[in-house]
Design a protein around this motif. Sequence first.
Motif, PDB file in Angstrom:
ATOM      1  N   HIS A   1       0.812  -1.213   0.000  1.00 60.97           N
ATOM      2  CA  HIS A   1       0.000   0.000   0.000  1.00 60.97           C
ATOM      3  C   HIS A   1       0.847   1.265   0.000  1.00 60.97           C
ATOM      4  CE1 HIS A   1      -3.907  -1.842   0.276  1.00 60.97           C
ATOM      5  NE2 HIS A   1      -3.668  -2.438   1.423  1.00 60.97           N
ATOM      6  N   THR A   2       2.151   1.127   0.084  1.00 63.16           N
ATOM      7  CA  THR A   2       3.035   2.286   0.050  1.00 63.16           C
ATOM      8  C   THR A   2       2.941   2.972  -1.311  1.00 63.16           C
ATOM      9  OG1 THR A   2       4.558   0.926   1.355  1.00 63.16           O
ATOM     10  CG2 THR A   2       5.408   3.032   0.538  1.00 63.16           C
ATOM     11  N   THR A   3       3.043   4.300  -1.328  1.00 62.75           N
ATOM     12  CA  THR A   3       3.177   5.010  -2.590  1.00 62.75           C
ATOM     13  C   THR A   3       4.645   4.986  -2.994  1.00 62.75           C
ATOM     14  OG1 THR A   3       1.295   6.467  -2.146  1.00 62.75           O
ATOM     15  CG2 THR A   3       2.899   7.225  -3.775  1.00 62.75           C
ATOM     16  N   THR A   4       4.940   4.305  -4.107  1.00 63.29           N
ATOM     17  CA  THR A   4       6.319   4.110  -4.549  1.00 63.29           C
ATOM     18  C   THR A   4       6.427   4.412  -6.047  1.00 63.29           C
ATOM     19  OG1 THR A   4       6.130   1.799  -5.261  1.00 63.29           O
ATOM     20  CG2 THR A   4       6.487   2.184  -2.906  1.00 63.29           C
ATOM     21  N   SER A   5       7.620   4.190  -6.579  1.00 59.79           N
ATOM     22  CA  SER A   5       7.784   4.234  -8.028  1.00 59.79           C
ATOM     23  C   SER A   5       7.126   2.999  -8.646  1.00 59.79           C
ATOM     24  CB  SER A   5       9.268   4.267  -8.386  1.00 59.79           C
ATOM     25  OG  SER A   5       9.897   3.055  -8.017  1.00 59.79           O
TER      26      SER A   5
ATOM     27  N   GLY B   1      -0.932  -1.612  -4.335  1.00 57.49           N
ATOM     28  CA  GLY B   1      -2.221  -1.013  -4.015  1.00 57.49           C
ATOM     29  C   GLY B   1      -2.104   0.282  -3.248  1.00 57.49           C
ATOM     30  N   PRO B   2      -1.484   1.316  -3.822  1.00 60.87           N
ATOM     31  CA  PRO B   2      -1.423   2.598  -3.121  1.00 60.87           C
ATOM     32  C   PRO B   2      -2.826   3.124  -2.832  1.00 60.87           C
ATOM     33  CG  PRO B   2      -0.873   2.884  -5.438  1.00 60.87           C
ATOM     34  CD  PRO B   2      -0.920   1.401  -5.190  1.00 60.87           C
ATOM     35  N   VAL B   3      -2.935   3.952  -1.828  1.00 61.61           N
ATOM     36  CA  VAL B   3      -4.250   4.408  -1.380  1.00 61.61           C
ATOM     37  C   VAL B   3      -4.358   5.927  -1.430  1.00 61.61           C
ATOM     38  CG1 VAL B   3      -4.539   2.400   0.119  1.00 61.61           C
ATOM     39  CG2 VAL B   3      -3.553   4.498   1.060  1.00 61.61           C
ATOM     40  N   SER B   4      -5.579   6.402  -1.462  1.00 58.11           N
ATOM     41  CA  SER B   4      -5.869   7.832  -1.377  1.00 58.11           C
ATOM     42  C   SER B   4      -6.988   8.028  -0.365  1.00 58.11           C
ATOM     43  CB  SER B   4      -6.288   8.387  -2.742  1.00 58.11           C
ATOM     44  OG  SER B   4      -6.539   9.779  -2.668  1.00 58.11           O
ATOM     45  N   GLY B   5      -6.915   9.115   0.350  1.00 50.60           N
ATOM     46  CA  GLY B   5      -7.919   9.402   1.381  1.00 50.60           C
ATOM     47  C   GLY B   5      -7.300   9.962   2.634  1.00 50.60           C
TER      48      GLY B   5
ATOM     49  N   GLN C   1     -12.183   4.489   4.911  1.00 49.09           N
ATOM     50  CA  GLN C   1     -12.792   5.035   3.705  1.00 49.09           C
ATOM     51  C   GLN C   1     -11.753   5.332   2.631  1.00 49.09           C
ATOM     52  OE1 GLN C   1     -16.405   5.884   3.191  1.00 49.09           O
ATOM     53  NE2 GLN C   1     -16.249   4.205   4.634  1.00 49.09           N
ATOM     54  N   LEU C   2     -10.790   4.458   2.462  1.00 50.62           N
ATOM     55  CA  LEU C   2      -9.722   4.675   1.499  1.00 50.62           C
ATOM     56  C   LEU C   2     -10.112   4.222   0.091  1.00 50.62           C
ATOM     57  CD1 LEU C   2      -6.731   3.436   3.664  1.00 50.62           C
ATOM     58  CD2 LEU C   2      -7.206   5.810   3.016  1.00 50.62           C
ATOM     59  N   SER C   3      -9.574   4.914  -0.895  1.00 47.37           N
ATOM     60  CA  SER C   3      -9.650   4.463  -2.285  1.00 47.37           C
ATOM     61  C   SER C   3      -8.353   3.723  -2.600  1.00 47.37           C
ATOM     62  CB  SER C   3      -9.812   5.655  -3.232  1.00 47.37           C
ATOM     63  OG  SER C   3     -11.050   6.299  -3.015  1.00 47.37           O
ATOM     64  N   ILE C   4      -8.456   2.553  -3.216  1.00 43.62           N
ATOM     65  CA  ILE C   4      -7.294   1.691  -3.427  1.00 43.62           C
ATOM     66  C   ILE C   4      -7.105   1.445  -4.917  1.00 43.62           C
ATOM     67  CG2 ILE C   4      -6.187  -0.482  -2.776  1.00 43.62           C
ATOM     68  CD1 ILE C   4      -8.295  -0.600  -0.439  1.00 43.62           C
ATOM     69  N   MET C   5      -5.919   1.806  -5.414  1.00 41.95           N
ATOM     70  CA  MET C   5      -5.583   1.705  -6.841  1.00 41.95           C
ATOM     71  C   MET C   5      -4.654   0.511  -7.028  1.00 41.95           C
ATOM     72  SD  MET C   5      -4.942   5.790  -6.987  1.00 41.95           S
ATOM     73  CE  MET C   5      -5.048   6.001  -5.201  1.00 41.95           C
TER      74      MET C   5
END
Length: 291
Positions: free
Chosen positions: A96-100, A121-125, A134-138
């Motif tokens: 879930h980390t935002t990485t390259s 699966g990085p997340v936004s929220g 309530q996270l959005s998962i990409m």
Amino acid sequence: MSKNAAFIGMGVMGYPMAGHLQKAGFSTTVYNRTAAKAQQWVAEFGGASADTPKEAAANADIVLVCVGNDEDVRSVFFGDQGILAGLAPGALVVDHTTTSAGLAEELDIAVKAAQSEFVDGPVSGGQAGAENGQLSIMCGGEQSSYERAQSVFQAYGKGWQLLGKAGSGQRCKMVNQVCIAGILQGLAEGIALAQKTGLDVEKVQQVLAGGAAQSWQLENRAHTMAKDEYDFGFAIDWMIKDLGYCLDEAKRNHLTLPVASQVRGFYQELQAQGMNRCDTSVLLRKLKQDN
């Protein structure tokens, strides 16, 4: 899916996400570089803590990771005490980390070599989204792996989508961050204009919320920006890191992102002034310094 899970990283996002996982009935073992934080989590939610990522992953059917950057991810995946050293064949790993995007592709190969499955699966929220489940998962990865992960996403997500092969989730998160950077710069300029011309920002926000300028940032940040409050939220340190990944990916694809590049430069100036832990909406303060 079995209910044995491991969660690596007890930061502002991972701590509540792992809590939701435990509450959803998963037997969760957590690991954190600072052991006291993992022990605090156990005291609050139950479950167990491990001394190493390897130990946390050893009995887990699903391993979830949420740390800081590419280097942090590598430090918990690789080496004698890393996740890969303890991963059981057939396990599912979700980062879930935002990485390259390149790191996601590297991890996909490494996890598959360990006879397991991988999803980026990085997340936004933000922190509020993590705390409220309530996270959005990409997501990026194989369809079958994504389907396995959905029972876990239900614990702390409000929506999720598979975008393509490994790395696609990270590329979608880059789109997310580029959009946010542009929206925040526009919002900063709009609020500055409202204040200079004597408008009540609260009333401006209320009327704009019903039109085409509506956004999450307008709804949640306009009032705090107007009061010059930034001691909360998503730190500019992390946005500088994220936009760096965006610009690197754009360069690899022969694309220029002028707004994202400019806004990252603004954040770097604020960072140099000691505002590195301020919320990303602090762009308004930069604008006022220049006028």
